[in-house]
Design a protein around this motif. Structure first.
Motif, PDB file in Angstrom:
ATOM      1  N   VAL A  47       0.860  -1.183   0.000  1.00 32.56           N
ATOM      2  CA  VAL A  47       0.000   0.000   0.000  1.00 32.56           C
ATOM      3  C   VAL A  47       0.898   1.235   0.000  1.00 32.56           C
ATOM      4  N   PRO A  48       0.820   2.097  -1.011  1.00 37.39           N
ATOM      5  CA  PRO A  48       1.763   3.225  -1.126  1.00 37.39           C
ATOM      6  C   PRO A  48       1.817   4.107   0.112  1.00 37.39           C
ATOM      7  N   SER A  49       0.681   4.332   0.746  1.00 37.65           N
ATOM      8  CA  SER A  49       0.641   5.210   1.910  1.00 37.65           C
ATOM      9  C   SER A  49       0.886   4.482   3.231  1.00 37.65           C
ATOM     10  N   MET A  50       1.141   3.150   3.161  1.00 35.65           N
ATOM     11  CA  MET A  50       1.360   2.355   4.372  1.00 35.65           C
ATOM     12  C   MET A  50       2.551   1.415   4.157  1.00 35.65           C
ATOM     13  N   PRO A  51       3.774   1.914   4.232  1.00 33.58           N
ATOM     14  CA  PRO A  51       4.951   1.066   4.003  1.00 33.58           C
ATOM     15  C   PRO A  51       4.935  -0.175   4.908  1.00 33.58           C
ATOM     16  N   GLY A  52       5.160  -1.337   4.289  1.00 33.58           N
ATOM     17  CA  GLY A  52       5.186  -2.581   5.056  1.00 33.58           C
ATOM     18  C   GLY A  52       3.848  -3.277   5.175  1.00 33.58           C
ATOM     19  N   VAL A  53       2.775  -2.656   4.653  1.00 32.12           N
ATOM     20  CA  VAL A  53       1.435  -3.250   4.673  1.00 32.12           C
ATOM     21  C   VAL A  53       1.057  -3.622   3.243  1.00 32.12           C
ATOM     22  N   TYR A 277      -0.369   5.052  11.873  1.00 34.73           N
ATOM     23  CA  TYR A 277       0.731   4.214  11.392  1.00 34.73           C
ATOM     24  C   TYR A 277       1.558   4.952  10.347  1.00 34.73           C
ATOM     25  N   SER A 278       0.883   5.534   9.356  1.00 34.57           N
ATOM     26  CA  SER A 278       1.580   6.145   8.225  1.00 34.57           C
ATOM     27  C   SER A 278       2.418   7.347   8.650  1.00 34.57           C
ATOM     28  N   MET A 279       1.925   8.139   9.581  1.00 27.81           N
ATOM     29  CA  MET A 279       2.690   9.298  10.043  1.00 27.81           C
ATOM     30  C   MET A 279       4.013   8.875  10.657  1.00 27.81           C
ATOM     31  N   VAL A 280       3.942   7.841  11.477  1.00 27.62           N
ATOM     32  CA  VAL A 280       5.160   7.365  12.135  1.00 27.62           C
ATOM     33  C   VAL A 280       6.122   6.775  11.110  1.00 27.62           C
ATOM     34  N   LYS A 281       5.601   5.967  10.183  1.00 23.53           N
ATOM     35  CA  LYS A 281       6.457   5.355   9.165  1.00 23.53           C
ATOM     36  C   LYS A 281       7.136   6.421   8.307  1.00 23.53           C
ATOM     37  N   ALA A 282       6.379   7.447   7.928  1.00 25.30           N
ATOM     38  CA  ALA A 282       6.948   8.508   7.099  1.00 25.30           C
ATOM     39  C   ALA A 282       8.060   9.236   7.835  1.00 25.30           C
ATOM     40  N   ALA A 283       7.830   9.550   9.096  1.00 20.16           N
ATOM     41  CA  ALA A 283       8.854  10.239   9.885  1.00 20.16           C
ATOM     42  C   ALA A 283      10.078   9.354  10.085  1.00 20.16           C
ATOM     43  N   ALA A 284       9.842   8.040  10.292  1.00 23.41           N
ATOM     44  CA  ALA A 284      10.959   7.111  10.497  1.00 23.41           C
ATOM     45  C   ALA A 284      11.795   6.974   9.226  1.00 23.41           C
ATOM     46  N   LEU A 285      11.119   6.882   8.069  1.00 22.08           N
ATOM     47  CA  LEU A 285      11.843   6.747   6.804  1.00 22.08           C
ATOM     48  C   LEU A 285      12.687   7.979   6.496  1.00 22.08           C
ATOM     49  N   ASN A 286      12.293   9.131   7.044  1.00 17.88           N
ATOM     50  CA  ASN A 286      13.063  10.355   6.868  1.00 17.88           C
ATOM     51  C   ASN A 286      14.119  10.547   7.952  1.00 17.88           C
ATOM     52  N   GLY A 287      14.192   9.610   8.889  1.00 21.33           N
ATOM     53  CA  GLY A 287      15.191   9.688   9.942  1.00 21.33           C
ATOM     54  C   GLY A 287      14.903  10.743  10.991  1.00 21.33           C
TER      55      GLY A 287
END
Length: 322
Positions: A47-53, A277-287
């Motif tokens: 799912v593009p907006s949900m990395p890992g799902v 979920y997506s907010m956290v994943k996006a922030a994590a992917l950006n370090g």
């Protein structure tokens, strides 16, 4: 120096000390992992907006079940993505509907896995709303008839728990009656008792292909400004026979999780939704954040607020971290 104050830091002096006085702890038995299943073969669409799902076809479910069990995840919530939709959402209650097929397959391949069936029509209707449309509004009582058929069909397929998410008035009572009449009086209902009309659902609608084609869902999902209304909804569902009470979304409504816990002895389920979920994943992917520490903190906050169970897309990550 005169001791005129309390030494609270004594109980924080080491990791071992903090561990033995810890009030709330996450464990894998707390988690329900959402799964999106679709018709077709050899499908594993991230799912593009949900990395890992992922959206998964039936032939990928055995591998998924094996992974979940190896991680200690014991419960899943199934969402279906049908190949065809219509105004009535008939794919939701067909004997060979996608969730029914997935349930039978999972029960064959991984019988120890607890299956929670999401009971709604929005993924199956051509208009994307959670019921029958009359004059561009959802007809409450007509929709209840189809939701009852869906619940019975899911129970017949082998679902362990029915989880109606539609927010129609009386949905727990009608589904309970239908299940009992069909001989499924031992199947519990995990009611989406408190479901707000939230902006945090956007990524889920991408994953489940369930965006409304007109209007919104504010006439049946709750106003995020309201608190006491949640207690009225909770009381109704308990009276109608709910066995679990879901609060959704979780993170923005921890006060409601606590209110529901304080007013009921029924198990409370916090839904850590797609947008959270997506907010956290996006922030994590950006370090920008420490993903592990942040996720464990916010999930622990749900437990601290009073949740007995947590529906979360982070369940696999948590299993690896714990």
């Amino acid at each position: 120096m005169s001791e005129s104050f309390k030494r609270h830091r004594r109980l924080r002096s080491s990791a071992a000390m903090r561990s033995i006085v810890r009030e709330n702890e996450l464990k894998m038995d707390d988690f329900i992992y959402p799964l999106f299943v679709m018709e077709g073969n050899d499908i594993k669409n991230e799912v593009p907006s949900m990395p890992g799902v992922y959206q998964l076809s039936l032939d990928n479910l055995k591998e998924e079940a094996d992974e979940l069990l190896s991680l200690g995840i014991k419960a899943i919530m199934l969402f279906g993505i049908p190949s065809e939709k219509d105004e009535q959402g008939t794919g939701a209650f067909k004997e060979n509907g996608i969730v029914q097929q997935a349930t039978r397959l999972m029960k064959k391949e991984a019988p120890e896995l607890l299956i929670v069936a999401d009971t709604c029509l929005c993924e199956y209707t051509s208009h994307g709303h959670c019921g029958v449309i009359h004059h561009e509004d959802v007809d409450n009582d007509e929709s209840l008839k189809l939701l009852a058929k869906t619940a019975v069909s899911q129970a017949e397929a082998g679902a362990d728990i029915i989880a109606p998410s539609n927010m129609m008035d009386g949905f727990v009572a009608v589904i309970r009656e239908a299940l009992d009449e069909a001989g499924y009086n031992n199947i519990p209902i995990m009611s989406y008792a408190v479901k707000y009309a939230s902006a945090f659902y956007g990524p889920f609608r991408d994953a489940a292909d369930s965006s409304p084609q007109f209007g919104d869902r504010k006439t049946y999902q709750m106003d995020p400004s309201n608190r006491l209304e949640a207690l009225r909804e909770t009381e109704s569902d308990i009276e109608e026979g709910a066995d679990f009470l879901i609060v959704k979304p979780a993170m923005s409504f921890l006060d409601i999780v606590r209110d529901v816990r304080n007013h009921s002895n029924t198990p409370v389920v916090a839904y850590n939704v797609s947008g959270e979920y997506s907010m956290v994943k996006a922030a994590a992917l950006n370090g920008w954040i420490d993903e592990k520490e942040l996720v464990l903190e916010k999930l622990t906050a749900m437990k601290r607020a009073g949740a007995d169970l947590i529906i979360s897309y982070f369940a696999k990550d948590v299993a690896k971290w714990l």
